[in-house]
Design a protein around this motif. Structure first.
Motif, PDB file in Angstrom:
ATOM      1  N   TRP A  27      -0.269  -8.246  21.932  1.00 13.37           N
ATOM      2  CA  TRP A  27       0.011  -9.041  20.736  1.00 13.37           C
ATOM      3  C   TRP A  27      -0.753  -8.490  19.535  1.00 13.37           C
ATOM      4  O   TRP A  27      -0.217  -8.381  18.437  1.00 13.37           O
ATOM      5  N   GLU A  28      -2.014  -8.144  19.748  1.00 19.80           N
ATOM      6  CA  GLU A  28      -2.840  -7.601  18.662  1.00 19.80           C
ATOM      7  C   GLU A  28      -2.267  -6.279  18.141  1.00 19.80           C
ATOM      8  O   GLU A  28      -2.226  -6.047  16.934  1.00 19.80           O
ATOM      9  N   LEU A  29      -1.798  -5.428  19.034  1.00 23.04           N
ATOM     10  CA  LEU A  29      -1.202  -4.160  18.608  1.00 23.04           C
ATOM     11  C   LEU A  29       0.067  -4.394  17.780  1.00 23.04           C
ATOM     12  O   LEU A  29       0.280  -3.725  16.764  1.00 23.04           O
ATOM     13  N   LEU A  30       0.895  -5.341  18.197  1.00 27.29           N
ATOM     14  CA  LEU A  30       2.105  -5.659  17.439  1.00 27.29           C
ATOM     15  C   LEU A  30       1.757  -6.245  16.074  1.00 27.29           C
ATOM     16  O   LEU A  30       2.377  -5.918  15.063  1.00 27.29           O
ATOM     17  N   ARG A  31       0.742  -7.103  16.028  1.00 24.46           N
ATOM     18  CA  ARG A  31       0.326  -7.702  14.765  1.00 24.46           C
ATOM     19  C   ARG A  31      -0.206  -6.648  13.802  1.00 24.46           C
ATOM     20  O   ARG A  31       0.118  -6.636  12.612  1.00 24.46           O
ATOM     21  N   LEU A  32      -1.000  -5.713  14.320  1.00 23.64           N
ATOM     22  CA  LEU A  32      -1.529  -4.639  13.479  1.00 23.64           C
ATOM     23  C   LEU A  32      -0.412  -3.752  12.938  1.00 23.64           C
ATOM     24  O   LEU A  32      -0.437  -3.339  11.773  1.00 23.64           O
ATOM     25  N   ARG A  33       0.574  -3.473  13.768  1.00 25.36           N
ATOM     26  CA  ARG A  33       1.702  -2.661  13.312  1.00 25.36           C
ATOM     27  C   ARG A  33       2.478  -3.389  12.207  1.00 25.36           C
ATOM     28  O   ARG A  33       2.877  -2.787  11.212  1.00 25.36           O
ATOM     29  N   ASN A  34       2.659  -4.687  12.375  1.00 30.38           N
ATOM     30  CA  ASN A  34       3.345  -5.485  11.365  1.00 30.38           C
ATOM     31  C   ASN A  34       2.540  -5.503  10.060  1.00 30.38           C
ATOM     32  O   ASN A  34       3.106  -5.386   8.970  1.00 30.38           O
ATOM     33  N   ASP A  35       1.217  -5.643  10.154  1.00 37.05           N
ATOM     34  CA  ASP A  35       0.362  -5.625   8.962  1.00 37.05           C
ATOM     35  C   ASP A  35       0.484  -4.300   8.217  1.00 37.05           C
ATOM     36  O   ASP A  35       0.566  -4.268   6.987  1.00 37.05           O
ATOM     37  N   ARG A  36       0.501  -3.200   8.956  1.00 40.22           N
ATOM     38  CA  ARG A  36       0.643  -1.882   8.323  1.00 40.22           C
ATOM     39  C   ARG A  36       1.978  -1.759   7.596  1.00 40.22           C
ATOM     40  O   ARG A  36       2.045  -1.244   6.479  1.00 40.22           O
ATOM     41  N   ALA A  37       3.048  -2.235   8.232  1.00 42.49           N
ATOM     42  CA  ALA A  37       4.379  -2.173   7.609  1.00 42.49           C
ATOM     43  C   ALA A  37       4.428  -3.041   6.352  1.00 42.49           C
ATOM     44  O   ALA A  37       5.009  -2.642   5.336  1.00 42.49           O
ATOM     45  N   THR A  38       3.795  -4.209   6.410  1.00 43.49           N
ATOM     46  CA  THR A  38       3.772  -5.104   5.247  1.00 43.49           C
ATOM     47  C   THR A  38       3.024  -4.460   4.091  1.00 43.49           C
ATOM     48  O   THR A  38       3.484  -4.470   2.949  1.00 43.49           O
ATOM     49  N   ARG A  39       1.870  -3.880   4.377  1.00 44.32           N
ATOM     50  CA  ARG A  39       1.079  -3.247   3.315  1.00 44.32           C
ATOM     51  C   ARG A  39       1.783  -2.019   2.742  1.00 44.32           C
ATOM     52  O   ARG A  39       1.680  -1.737   1.549  1.00 44.32           O
ATOM     53  N   ALA A  40       2.524  -1.308   3.575  1.00 44.40           N
ATOM     54  CA  ALA A  40       3.289  -0.163   3.070  1.00 44.40           C
ATOM     55  C   ALA A  40       4.386  -0.643   2.119  1.00 44.40           C
ATOM     56  O   ALA A  40       4.630  -0.023   1.087  1.00 44.40           O
ATOM     57  N   ALA A  41       5.026  -1.772   2.456  1.00 40.90           N
ATOM     58  CA  ALA A  41       6.060  -2.323   1.587  1.00 40.90           C
ATOM     59  C   ALA A  41       5.455  -2.785   0.266  1.00 40.90           C
ATOM     60  O   ALA A  41       6.047  -2.585  -0.798  1.00 40.90           O
ATOM     61  N   VAL A  42       4.276  -3.385   0.316  1.00 35.78           N
ATOM     62  CA  VAL A  42       3.614  -3.863  -0.903  1.00 35.78           C
ATOM     63  C   VAL A  42       3.296  -2.698  -1.833  1.00 35.78           C
ATOM     64  O   VAL A  42       3.429  -2.812  -3.053  1.00 35.78           O
ATOM     65  N   ARG A  43       2.903  -1.567  -1.278  1.00 33.31           N
ATOM     66  CA  ARG A  43       2.517  -0.412  -2.105  1.00 33.31           C
ATOM     67  C   ARG A  43       3.685   0.162  -2.905  1.00 33.31           C
ATOM     68  O   ARG A  43       3.471   0.945  -3.824  1.00 33.31           O
ATOM     69  N   THR A  44       4.909  -0.212  -2.583  1.00 29.83           N
ATOM     70  CA  THR A  44       6.059   0.310  -3.323  1.00 29.83           C
ATOM     71  C   THR A  44       6.284  -0.419  -4.641  1.00 29.83           C
ATOM     72  O   THR A  44       7.117  -0.004  -5.434  1.00 29.83           O
ATOM     73  N   PHE A  45       5.553  -1.525  -4.868  1.00 27.25           N
ATOM     74  CA  PHE A  45       5.736  -2.319  -6.083  1.00 27.25           C
ATOM     75  C   PHE A  45       4.540  -2.196  -7.007  1.00 27.25           C
ATOM     76  O   PHE A  45       3.407  -2.064  -6.563  1.00 27.25           O
ATOM     77  N   ASN A  46       4.827  -2.241  -8.321  1.00 26.93           N
ATOM     78  CA  ASN A  46       3.791  -2.186  -9.347  1.00 26.93           C
ATOM     79  C   ASN A  46       4.002  -3.315 -10.338  1.00 26.93           C
ATOM     80  O   ASN A  46       5.127  -3.820 -10.492  1.00 26.93           O
ATOM     81  N   LYS A  47       2.940  -3.683 -11.019  1.00 29.98           N
ATOM     82  CA  LYS A  47       3.021  -4.705 -12.049  1.00 29.98           C
ATOM     83  C   LYS A  47       4.048  -4.265 -13.097  1.00 29.98           C
ATOM     84  O   LYS A  47       4.049  -3.115 -13.528  1.00 29.98           O
ATOM     85  N   GLY A  48       4.950  -5.171 -13.461  1.00 28.15           N
ATOM     86  CA  GLY A  48       5.982  -4.872 -14.440  1.00 28.15           C
ATOM     87  C   GLY A  48       7.327  -4.492 -13.844  1.00 28.15           C
ATOM     88  O   GLY A  48       8.328  -4.425 -14.567  1.00 28.15           O
ATOM     89  N   ASP A  49       7.386  -4.227 -12.530  1.00 30.91           N
ATOM     90  CA  ASP A  49       8.663  -3.896 -11.881  1.00 30.91           C
ATOM     91  C   ASP A  49       9.604  -5.092 -11.922  1.00 30.91           C
ATOM     92  O   ASP A  49       9.185  -6.236 -11.737  1.00 30.91           O
ATOM     93  N   ARG A  50      10.883  -4.832 -12.170  1.00 30.36           N
ATOM     94  CA  ARG A  50      11.898  -5.884 -12.090  1.00 30.36           C
ATOM     95  C   ARG A  50      12.385  -5.939 -10.645  1.00 30.36           C
ATOM     96  O   ARG A  50      12.757  -4.913 -10.069  1.00 30.36           O
ATOM     97  N   VAL A  51      12.364  -7.138 -10.073  1.00 33.51           N
ATOM     98  CA  VAL A  51      12.732  -7.327  -8.672  1.00 33.51           C
ATOM     99  C   VAL A  51      13.634  -8.550  -8.542  1.00 33.51           C
ATOM    100  O   VAL A  51      13.772  -9.339  -9.475  1.00 33.51           O
ATOM    101  N   SER A  52      14.228  -8.677  -7.365  1.00 32.74           N
ATOM    102  CA  SER A  52      15.003  -9.877  -7.062  1.00 32.74           C
ATOM    103  C   SER A  52      14.822 -10.209  -5.583  1.00 32.74           C
ATOM    104  O   SER A  52      14.403  -9.368  -4.786  1.00 32.74           O
ATOM    105  N   PHE A  53      15.129 -11.459  -5.238  1.00 33.02           N
ATOM    106  CA  PHE A  53      15.003 -11.913  -3.860  1.00 33.02           C
ATOM    107  C   PHE A  53      15.853 -13.158  -3.670  1.00 33.02           C
ATOM    108  O   PHE A  53      16.338 -13.742  -4.638  1.00 33.02           O
ATOM    109  N   LEU A  54      16.048 -13.554  -2.428  1.00 36.89           N
ATOM    110  CA  LEU A  54      16.766 -14.786  -2.108  1.00 36.89           C
ATOM    111  C   LEU A  54      15.743 -15.866  -1.798  1.00 36.89           C
ATOM    112  O   LEU A  54      14.834 -15.654  -0.993  1.00 36.89           O
ATOM    113  N   SER A  55      15.900 -17.039  -2.429  1.00 40.52           N
ATOM    114  CA  SER A  55      15.010 -18.159  -2.140  1.00 40.52           C
ATOM    115  C   SER A  55      15.375 -18.750  -0.786  1.00 40.52           C
ATOM    116  O   SER A  55      16.383 -18.367  -0.171  1.00 40.52           O
ATOM    117  N   ARG A  56      14.574 -19.686  -0.323  1.00 39.72           N
ATOM    118  CA  ARG A  56      14.858 -20.330   0.968  1.00 39.72           C
ATOM    119  C   ARG A  56      16.194 -21.056   0.960  1.00 39.72           C
ATOM    120  O   ARG A  56      16.821 -21.215   1.998  1.00 39.72           O
TER     121      ARG A  56
END
Length: 90
Positions: A27-56
């Motif tokens: 479980w810990e290994l899977l969680r760490l892998r997920n954390d790495r993927a999340t942080r990699a996704a975050v690094r693709t965005f910068n302040k001022g970028d125009r983005v969109s998403f779907l709300s709940r």
């Protein structure tokens, strides 16, 4: 086993007995892998970028990135600020 679905199915069908410690380690290994993927996704965005998403509720929302945190991105929209997972942004 190429897709996540295949991997999940293989894990569900395991007939190998595992101790609680082995399960915790996996479980810990899977969680760490997920954390790495999340942080990699975050690094693709910068302040001022125009983005969109779907709300709940399924509403398409567009805005501008105002802050990038470790796992979430703050998006300013006409309706207010949203804390959004980077993987949900386009």
């Amino acid at each position: 086993m190429n897709s996540a679905t295949d991997i999940i199915a293989a894990i569900a069908n395991l007939s190998i007995p595992m101790t609680n410690e082995e399960i915790r380690t996996a479980w810990e290994l899977l969680r760490l892998r997920n954390d790495r993927a999340t942080r990699a996704a975050v690094r693709t965005f910068n302040k001022g970028d125009r983005v969109s998403f779907l709300s709940r509720s399924g509403e398409h929302i567009a805005g501008v990135v105002t802050k990038v945190n470790l796992k979430k991105v703050i998006v300013a929209t006409p309706a207010g600020n949203w804390r959004v997972s980077a993987s949900a942004l386009t």
